[in-house]
Scaffold this active site. Sequence first.
Site, mmCIF file in Angstrom:
data_model
loop_
_atom_site.group_PDB
_atom_site.id
_atom_site.type_symbol
_atom_site.label_atom_id
_atom_site.label_comp_id
_atom_site.label_asym_id
_atom_site.label_seq_id
_atom_site.Cartn_x
_atom_site.Cartn_y
_atom_site.Cartn_z
ATOM 1 N N PRO A 397 0.785 -1.233 0.000
ATOM 2 C CA PRO A 397 0.000 0.000 0.000
ATOM 3 C C PRO A 397 0.821 1.291 0.000
ATOM 4 O O PRO A 397 0.268 2.354 0.266
ATOM 5 C CB PRO A 397 -0.795 -0.125 1.292
ATOM 6 N N GLY A 398 2.098 1.196 -0.254
ATOM 7 C CA GLY A 398 2.833 2.426 -0.532
ATOM 8 C C GLY A 398 3.721 2.976 0.570
ATOM 9 O O GLY A 398 4.178 4.108 0.468
ATOM 10 N N GLY A 399 3.972 2.191 1.601
ATOM 11 C CA GLY A 399 4.863 2.661 2.668
ATOM 12 C C GLY A 399 6.221 3.060 2.111
ATOM 13 O O GLY A 399 6.755 4.129 2.432
ATOM 14 N N LYS A 400 6.735 2.206 1.241
ATOM 15 C CA LYS A 400 8.076 2.486 0.702
ATOM 16 C C LYS A 400 8.004 3.511 -0.426
ATOM 17 O O LYS A 400 8.879 4.361 -0.552
ATOM 18 C CB LYS A 400 8.736 1.178 0.251
ATOM 19 N N ASP A 445 1.450 -6.780 -13.825
ATOM 20 C CA ASP A 445 2.251 -7.848 -13.254
ATOM 21 C C ASP A 445 3.709 -7.407 -13.423
ATOM 22 O O ASP A 445 4.098 -6.985 -14.528
ATOM 23 C CB ASP A 445 1.981 -9.149 -14.026
ATOM 24 N N CYS A 517 9.782 -9.733 3.438
ATOM 25 C CA CYS A 517 9.558 -9.851 4.886
ATOM 26 C C CYS A 517 9.497 -11.342 5.231
ATOM 27 O O CYS A 517 8.657 -11.786 5.993
ATOM 28 C CB CYS A 517 8.302 -9.118 5.331
HETATM 29 C C1 LIG Z 1 5.285 -7.063 0.368
HETATM 30 S S1 LIG Z 1 3.975 -6.404 -0.464
HETATM 31 C C2 LIG Z 1 4.567 -4.821 -0.928
HETATM 32 C C3 LIG Z 1 4.558 -3.829 0.179
HETATM 33 C C4 LIG Z 1 4.935 -2.440 -0.321
HETATM 34 N N1 LIG Z 1 6.226 -2.445 -0.962
HETATM 35 C C5 LIG Z 1 4.933 -1.408 0.775
HETATM 36 O O1 LIG Z 1 5.992 -1.057 1.288
HETATM 37 O O2 LIG Z 1 3.865 -0.943 1.134
HETATM 38 C C6 LIG Z 1 4.049 -7.271 -1.968
HETATM 39 C C7 LIG Z 1 3.133 -6.738 -3.018
HETATM 40 O O3 LIG Z 1 3.408 -7.453 -4.222
HETATM 41 C C8 LIG Z 1 2.231 -7.457 -4.977
HETATM 42 N N2 LIG Z 1 2.433 -8.478 -6.033
HETATM 43 C C9 LIG Z 1 2.211 -9.800 -5.979
HETATM 44 N N3 LIG Z 1 2.544 -10.377 -7.142
HETATM 45 C C10 LIG Z 1 3.026 -9.398 -7.946
HETATM 46 C C11 LIG Z 1 3.529 -9.364 -9.261
HETATM 47 N N4 LIG Z 1 3.619 -10.466 -10.000
HETATM 48 N N5 LIG Z 1 3.913 -8.185 -9.764
HETATM 49 C C12 LIG Z 1 3.826 -7.049 -9.044
HETATM 50 N N6 LIG Z 1 3.332 -7.028 -7.785
HETATM 51 C C13 LIG Z 1 2.948 -8.192 -7.237
HETATM 52 C C14 LIG Z 1 1.163 -7.731 -3.969
HETATM 53 O O4 LIG Z 1 -0.091 -7.289 -4.433
HETATM 54 C C15 LIG Z 1 1.664 -6.937 -2.766
HETATM 55 O O5 LIG Z 1 1.038 -5.705 -2.708
#
Ligand SMILES: C[S@@+](CC[C@H](N)C(=O)[O-])C[C@H]1O[C@@H](n2cnc3c(N)ncnc32)[C@H](O)[C@@H]1O
Length: 660
Positions: A397-400, A445, A517
């Site tokens: 959700p955009g923290g980073k 993707d 994580c």
């Molecule tokens: C660990 S979370 C990201 C958290 C985010 N970086 C943050 O700091 O808020 C992983 C994210 O990867 C997304 N995701 C899963 N498969 C993916 C793909 N093939 N391509 C891009 N994003 C993907 C998920 O929807 C999820 O939001």
Amino acid sequence: MGRRAKNKQGPPQPFVGLRDATAKHSGNATVQKTGKASAAKRKLGALDDTESITKGRAKKFKHEQPQKKNQSGSGITHENENEDSSDSESEHNALDKEFKATPLHSSKKDLFEAESSEGSSSHSEDLTDQFGHKVQTLDLSDSEDQASHDDDIQNETLSESSGSEDDIVTARNMEKRSGALDRQARREQEEDFEETMQSMQKDQEGSEMMDVDVDIEGFRLPTAAEREEESRNGGTDLATIQRRIRGCTRVLNRFSKLAEPGRSRSEYVSQIIADIAYNYGYNEFLTERLFQLFNVNEAIEFFEANETPRPVTIRANTLRTRRRDLAQALVNRGVNLEPIGKWSKEGLQVFESSVPIGATPEYLAGHYMLQAASSFLPVIALDPKPNERILDMASAPGGKTTYISAMMQNTGVVFANDATKARTKSLSANVHRLGCKNVIVCNYDGREFPKVLGGFDRVLLDAPCSGTGVISKDPSVKINKSERDFTLLSHLQKQLILCAIDSVDPKKASVVVYSTCSVMPEENEAVVAYALRKRSHVKIVPSGLEFGKEGLSNFRGKHFGDSLKLARRFYPHVHNMDGFFVAKLLVERRQKMETATEGSHPTELAGFIDDEHGELLDASRGALTFDAEEDARYMEAERRKRLKAKGYRVRPQKSVDTVV
Ligand SMILES: C[S@@+](CC[C@H](N)C(=O)[O-])C[C@H]1O[C@@H](n2cnc3c(N)ncnc32)[C@H](O)[C@@H]1O
């Protein structure tokens, strides 16, 4: 009602000394403490994450899990930083009381040296607000220009009064006096803690000499028949399980001396894994995989640490405020906080709050992000610079993303991508709330990059993962992971990391940061090692992070290479933050590679090697460039469309309109 912060742990930074001391205690001698030391130990309960199971923590967890879950609900999930949870008023009050007895981590002393010289602080004053309530003020005495914003956090004293005046307790001086008493208590607790540790060490040495542990004396490993019988009866009681965990730990630590004749190491390992799984509520598959990562004492510490929530932390959004201004505003609202640690200029740890931390006016105005401490790390490693072009490949959700945007001071452009459309909503909401004007949200993707877009200066791949580092936030991980999940995830992560690498600008050296994580090597070192094998123009470089354990160069017969030691691992039981992995990769200019390898195999020429299935990858795939001219045309067309929509007359401009 929104989230109320309750945070009884030390700051998220290494507490090696404490861990080492308790590790010694863990699984060994029962401590005979002096009255004073025992009291200190009790008071330090919340600080002492790693308290040995000999103190019955595991048992406590069994009874308290639902409440703990609630508590961790006050924390922030890695996956959804803007999520609120509600807690009852009574729970909050109870925690209030608990909190007051909870000392802060000793590192607070470093962060607020001024506090330790009680009575001499002139940094703050007590004020009364319009309702007649006392409000705390921060030390704002030193001139605060932008440069001083970056001051050492030691100068950032959060509201301590001198407590030097009157002997008589009045309504006016009560708060000061109580502050002074708190500090006094804290000092005593620190001294007591020292004493406890020394006492524990002595006990430990003593018991090692005598090799006696009263609690587990006479421990005997159950035979295969007894184990079968036990499982037929549906298990045994928790006290027996915990005693067995301690017994096995002790034997495994000194196997040649303490093992029963004829019993193998693997029998003890198998017993302790089964007991840990039962005690902490994991499936045996995951228990075994996690157990393999550590030595026996550390494994117990890891499982224990997963039973308590990590500290609630927030990141000041420097696009909208300065950390000390934010801290002051929140302190005035009754939030008890302090800087997260010397390694971050934006982070604050929230210890207690009388207001919902996810719904304050400052939160709604985008002055901060609820963000786990570990989530700062990949961005620090990425080190984004103003005016760069950056891809955050899995960003919701955009923290980073919002942190990257702030580090770029709202210049350049950040493409914030996420494959899950529903999650891009919270991503967009956060981007807007925090005032990030250099962010473009997209929904592909990640494996479609760089076909969609390329030419990035830096790419962050915070990959989808198993979440084995955030079990305290999401206990469902304990039971819902199988071998197949890890295989599929690892495969996806390998595909994504190659796409991340191929999305950088081939004409210059660029950076890719890979993070998860998860603590599993197959999602971390194995993925990075794979990328290094497949892309010869990429190398791993120091992450720039001040702490963290080395990445693994090999694990259970798999060799990842010595360079993987440059990656960083973070653990709940060591760093008091979510389990996390960060690797920083340097992607060299490809033209350089082409010259160097002219005439060689085409795949080597471009730094590409055949993919997993032996097919040759299209070298031009990674050579997509950023066409500023074309983008400018699109942007102009968009601008004109917006003007038209607002009712302005816009002169037709063929060359532009044709691209729309
Ligand atoms: C660990 S979370 C990201 C958290 C985010 N970086 C943050 O700091 O808020 C992983 C994210 O990867 C997304 N995701 C899963 N498969 C993916 C793909 N093939 N391509 C891009 N994003 C993907 C998920 O929807 C999820 O939001």
